[in-house]
Structures are given as C-alpha cells and as structure tokens.
Design a protein around this motif. Sequence first.
Motif, PDB file in Angstrom:
ATOM      1  N   ASP A 290       0.874  -1.179   0.000  1.00 28.84           N
ATOM      2  CA  ASP A 290       0.000   0.000   0.000  1.00 28.84           C
ATOM      3  C   ASP A 290       0.909   1.225   0.000  1.00 28.84           C
ATOM      4  O   ASP A 290       1.342   1.691   1.048  1.00 28.84           O
ATOM      5  N   ARG A 291       1.257   1.727  -1.168  1.00 28.86           N
ATOM      6  CA  ARG A 291       2.212   2.832  -1.249  1.00 28.86           C
ATOM      7  C   ARG A 291       1.861   3.761  -2.415  1.00 28.86           C
ATOM      8  O   ARG A 291       1.179   3.379  -3.371  1.00 28.86           O
ATOM      9  N   GLN A 292       2.375   4.967  -2.332  1.00 27.60           N
ATOM     10  CA  GLN A 292       2.241   5.971  -3.378  1.00 27.60           C
ATOM     11  C   GLN A 292       3.548   6.012  -4.164  1.00 27.60           C
ATOM     12  O   GLN A 292       4.619   6.177  -3.580  1.00 27.60           O
ATOM     13  N   VAL A 293       3.446   5.862  -5.487  1.00 25.62           N
ATOM     14  CA  VAL A 293       4.618   5.816  -6.362  1.00 25.62           C
ATOM     15  C   VAL A 293       4.582   6.995  -7.330  1.00 25.62           C
ATOM     16  O   VAL A 293       3.560   7.230  -7.978  1.00 25.62           O
ATOM     17  N   LEU A 294       5.684   7.711  -7.430  1.00 24.57           N
ATOM     18  CA  LEU A 294       5.815   8.792  -8.406  1.00 24.57           C
ATOM     19  C   LEU A 294       6.900   8.425  -9.399  1.00 24.57           C
ATOM     20  O   LEU A 294       8.025   8.114  -9.013  1.00 24.57           O
ATOM     21  N   ASP A 295       6.566   8.474 -10.684  1.00 24.81           N
ATOM     22  CA  ASP A 295       7.507   8.184 -11.767  1.00 24.81           C
ATOM     23  C   ASP A 295       7.776   9.485 -12.509  1.00 24.81           C
ATOM     24  O   ASP A 295       6.932   9.966 -13.267  1.00 24.81           O
ATOM     25  N   MET A 296       8.961  10.067 -12.269  1.00 24.58           N
ATOM     26  CA  MET A 296       9.304  11.354 -12.864  1.00 24.58           C
ATOM     27  C   MET A 296       9.852  11.165 -14.269  1.00 24.58           C
ATOM     28  O   MET A 296      10.667  10.279 -14.507  1.00 24.58           O
ATOM     29  N   ALA A 297       9.391  12.023 -15.208  1.00 29.56           N
ATOM     30  CA  ALA A 297       9.747  11.885 -16.617  1.00 29.56           C
ATOM     31  C   ALA A 297       9.383  10.475 -17.078  1.00 29.56           C
ATOM     32  O   ALA A 297      10.205   9.744 -17.610  1.00 29.56           O
ATOM     33  N   CYS A 298       8.124  10.123 -16.876  1.00 32.80           N
ATOM     34  CA  CYS A 298       7.645   8.754 -17.068  1.00 32.80           C
ATOM     35  C   CYS A 298       7.529   8.340 -18.525  1.00 32.80           C
ATOM     36  O   CYS A 298       7.356   7.152 -18.820  1.00 32.80           O
ATOM     37  N   GLY A 299       7.615   9.306 -19.472  1.00 29.63           N
ATOM     38  CA  GLY A 299       7.465   8.953 -20.881  1.00 29.63           C
ATOM     39  C   GLY A 299       6.109   8.318 -21.145  1.00 29.63           C
ATOM     40  O   GLY A 299       5.093   8.734 -20.577  1.00 29.63           O
ATOM     41  N   PRO A 300       6.064   7.272 -21.973  1.00 28.97           N
ATOM     42  CA  PRO A 300       4.783   6.631 -22.287  1.00 28.97           C
ATOM     43  C   PRO A 300       4.349   5.614 -21.232  1.00 28.97           C
ATOM     44  O   PRO A 300       3.513   4.753 -21.502  1.00 28.97           O
ATOM     45  N   GLY A 301       4.911   5.689 -20.039  1.00 30.44           N
ATOM     46  CA  GLY A 301       4.484   4.805 -18.961  1.00 30.44           C
ATOM     47  C   GLY A 301       5.129   3.444 -18.991  1.00 30.44           C
ATOM     48  O   GLY A 301       4.480   2.434 -18.690  1.00 30.44           O
ATOM     49  N   ASN A 302       6.431   3.400 -19.296  1.00 32.74           N
ATOM     50  CA  ASN A 302       7.128   2.121 -19.415  1.00 32.74           C
ATOM     51  C   ASN A 302       7.051   1.264 -18.149  1.00 32.74           C
ATOM     52  O   ASN A 302       7.043   0.043 -18.229  1.00 32.74           O
ATOM     53  N   TYR A 303       7.038   1.924 -16.998  1.00 32.12           N
ATOM     54  CA  TYR A 303       7.064   1.188 -15.735  1.00 32.12           C
ATOM     55  C   TYR A 303       5.730   1.233 -14.990  1.00 32.12           C
ATOM     56  O   TYR A 303       5.633   0.716 -13.882  1.00 32.12           O
ATOM     57  N   SER A 304       4.716   1.817 -15.576  1.00 32.91           N
ATOM     58  CA  SER A 304       3.460   1.997 -14.847  1.00 32.91           C
ATOM     59  C   SER A 304       2.779   0.671 -14.531  1.00 32.91           C
ATOM     60  O   SER A 304       2.272   0.477 -13.420  1.00 32.91           O
ATOM     61  N   ALA A 305       2.765  -0.256 -15.477  1.00 33.20           N
ATOM     62  CA  ALA A 305       2.108  -1.546 -15.241  1.00 33.20           C
ATOM     63  C   ALA A 305       2.814  -2.309 -14.130  1.00 33.20           C
ATOM     64  O   ALA A 305       2.167  -2.913 -13.261  1.00 33.20           O
ATOM     65  N   ASP A 306       4.150  -2.277 -14.124  1.00 34.67           N
ATOM     66  CA  ASP A 306       4.911  -2.971 -13.084  1.00 34.67           C
ATOM     67  C   ASP A 306       4.666  -2.334 -11.719  1.00 34.67           C
ATOM     68  O   ASP A 306       4.383  -3.034 -10.737  1.00 34.67           O
ATOM     69  N   ALA A 307       4.773  -1.000 -11.659  1.00 33.29           N
ATOM     70  CA  ALA A 307       4.657  -0.301 -10.383  1.00 33.29           C
ATOM     71  C   ALA A 307       3.247  -0.367  -9.814  1.00 33.29           C
ATOM     72  O   ALA A 307       3.061  -0.313  -8.601  1.00 33.29           O
ATOM     73  N   ALA A 308       2.246  -0.496 -10.676  1.00 31.34           N
ATOM     74  CA  ALA A 308       0.858  -0.545 -10.209  1.00 31.34           C
ATOM     75  C   ALA A 308       0.394  -1.958  -9.903  1.00 31.34           C
ATOM     76  O   ALA A 308      -0.594  -2.152  -9.192  1.00 31.34           O
ATOM     77  N   HIS A 309       1.105  -2.951 -10.416  1.00 31.34           N
ATOM     78  CA  HIS A 309       0.647  -4.342 -10.352  1.00 31.34           C
ATOM     79  C   HIS A 309       0.396  -4.828  -8.930  1.00 31.34           C
ATOM     80  O   HIS A 309      -0.628  -5.450  -8.644  1.00 31.34           O
ATOM     81  N   GLY A 310       1.325  -4.556  -8.016  1.00 35.38           N
ATOM     82  CA  GLY A 310       1.200  -5.092  -6.668  1.00 35.38           C
ATOM     83  C   GLY A 310       0.553  -4.150  -5.670  1.00 35.38           C
ATOM     84  O   GLY A 310       0.470  -4.475  -4.477  1.00 35.38           O
ATOM     85  N   LEU A 311       0.091  -2.985  -6.119  1.00 32.16           N
ATOM     86  CA  LEU A 311      -0.439  -1.994  -5.187  1.00 32.16           C
ATOM     87  C   LEU A 311      -1.708  -2.491  -4.510  1.00 32.16           C
ATOM     88  O   LEU A 311      -2.569  -3.099  -5.140  1.00 32.16           O
ATOM     89  N   THR A 312      -1.802  -2.204  -3.229  1.00 33.91           N
ATOM     90  CA  THR A 312      -2.967  -2.597  -2.447  1.00 33.91           C
ATOM     91  C   THR A 312      -3.497  -1.378  -1.700  1.00 33.91           C
ATOM     92  O   THR A 312      -2.879  -0.311  -1.693  1.00 33.91           O
ATOM     93  N   GLY A 313      -4.638  -1.538  -1.058  1.00 38.84           N
ATOM     94  CA  GLY A 313      -5.206  -0.459  -0.265  1.00 38.84           C
ATOM     95  C   GLY A 313      -5.401   0.809  -1.074  1.00 38.84           C
ATOM     96  O   GLY A 313      -6.013   0.805  -2.144  1.00 38.84           O
TER      97      GLY A 313
END
Length: 218
Positions: free
Chosen positions: A53-76
Amino acid sequence: MTSFALRMMQNPAFSQIYETLWRPVFTRGFSLGGSATADYDRALRAYLARPGDRQVLDMACGPGNYSADAAHGLTGAGRYTGIDFSAAMLARAGTDNRTDRVSFVRGDAHRLPFPDDSFHTVLCLAALYLIPDPLPVLDEMVRVCAPGGEMIVFTSAQTSVAALPGARTLAELSGLRLFSVDEIVDRFADLRTEHIEQSITGVGQYVHARKPRASQHH
C-alpha cells in the motif's frame, strides 16, 4: 537550444515506437551489447511489482514504461502517478495504461506540483540524462519523498568506456548528458539521504537511496 532527443520526445509518432523499439535498443546500449542493464531492469520491474500500500511517483515517465509494473502489486490506497513534460508521451501513456490505480500529470520535474513527503517511492528512470539542469531534479525527488521512502534513478555514467574518442561528442549531439560516477551519489549525500547504493552497468548507473525518517532529521 532544444536537443534532438527532447524534440523527439515531443513527437507523437516517436512516442508510439519508444517503448517497443527505441528504448530496448537504447537500454542494451548502456550494457555495451551485454545483458547487465537488461537483467537489472527485469529485477527492478519485479521489485516495483511487489505487493504494498504505497504511493509511487515516476518522474519523466514517458509513455508509462514502468506503470504496469509499479501498479501491479499496489494494495489499499496505493497509487502510481506518472509525470512528464511531453504531452505526446503522456497521451500515449494514458492510452496504454488505463487502470484505476494509474494516473498521469503534465509538469516540470524541476517544480513538481506535489506537497512535501507525498510518495513512498520516487523513480526517475532512463530520463535524467535528457533533462536540462538535471541535478535540481534530485532535490525535488527528495522533497516529495516521504520520510523512510526510497528514490531510484537509472541514468548514464561516464565510465572509462564513455571516455573513448567521439563518445562525448556523440552524447552532446544527441542531448544526452554523461554523469560522472560520483555526481548522482554525491548529490544524494549532500541531500542527507541514507543507504545510498550504486550499481554501474556499462555506461549506465542505478542509484538507490532512502530519505531518513523524521526522527533522524534532528
């Protein structure tokens, strides 16, 4: 003068091929044809996907290369937020990453539109070497990171290989900055972060640091 790389990032057509073609080739280039960077990237993606259960910020994220990975395990109440200056990249990111836990914001990495201590994990991956006046971006990463939170950077490193004839000229023409091996680590140290770890892969570097908990500031 705007660099070639920055102009490309603003191009809608380039944003469509960036994730599937250009970025994988570029990442392999950091390993000088080897697999070290790709191996580390896979490990990083697995780490980002861990439950929490965490807040993730991806700076200069481009087309979201890491968004699926970083969001995959998010809870709460966990959420992933990507921020980028390029409208074209963000349009692509929004099209490719439509989940309730993911959102994208247009903004300047030098002046993040977020309060202090907002995020548990702050990323800047394969982007810092393209940002003009990049070191103050690390200051902003630390500012918005919550006490006890982590910052992860992947960027260039001026190793002995990068000193080969023509390497610096090529980097300057493309708009890519070659950081010294101490530059990022020293900046994080100046910002009084802790547990700073650096891994060099070819002409790339991964740096991980933590923001001290509030009680440690005193």
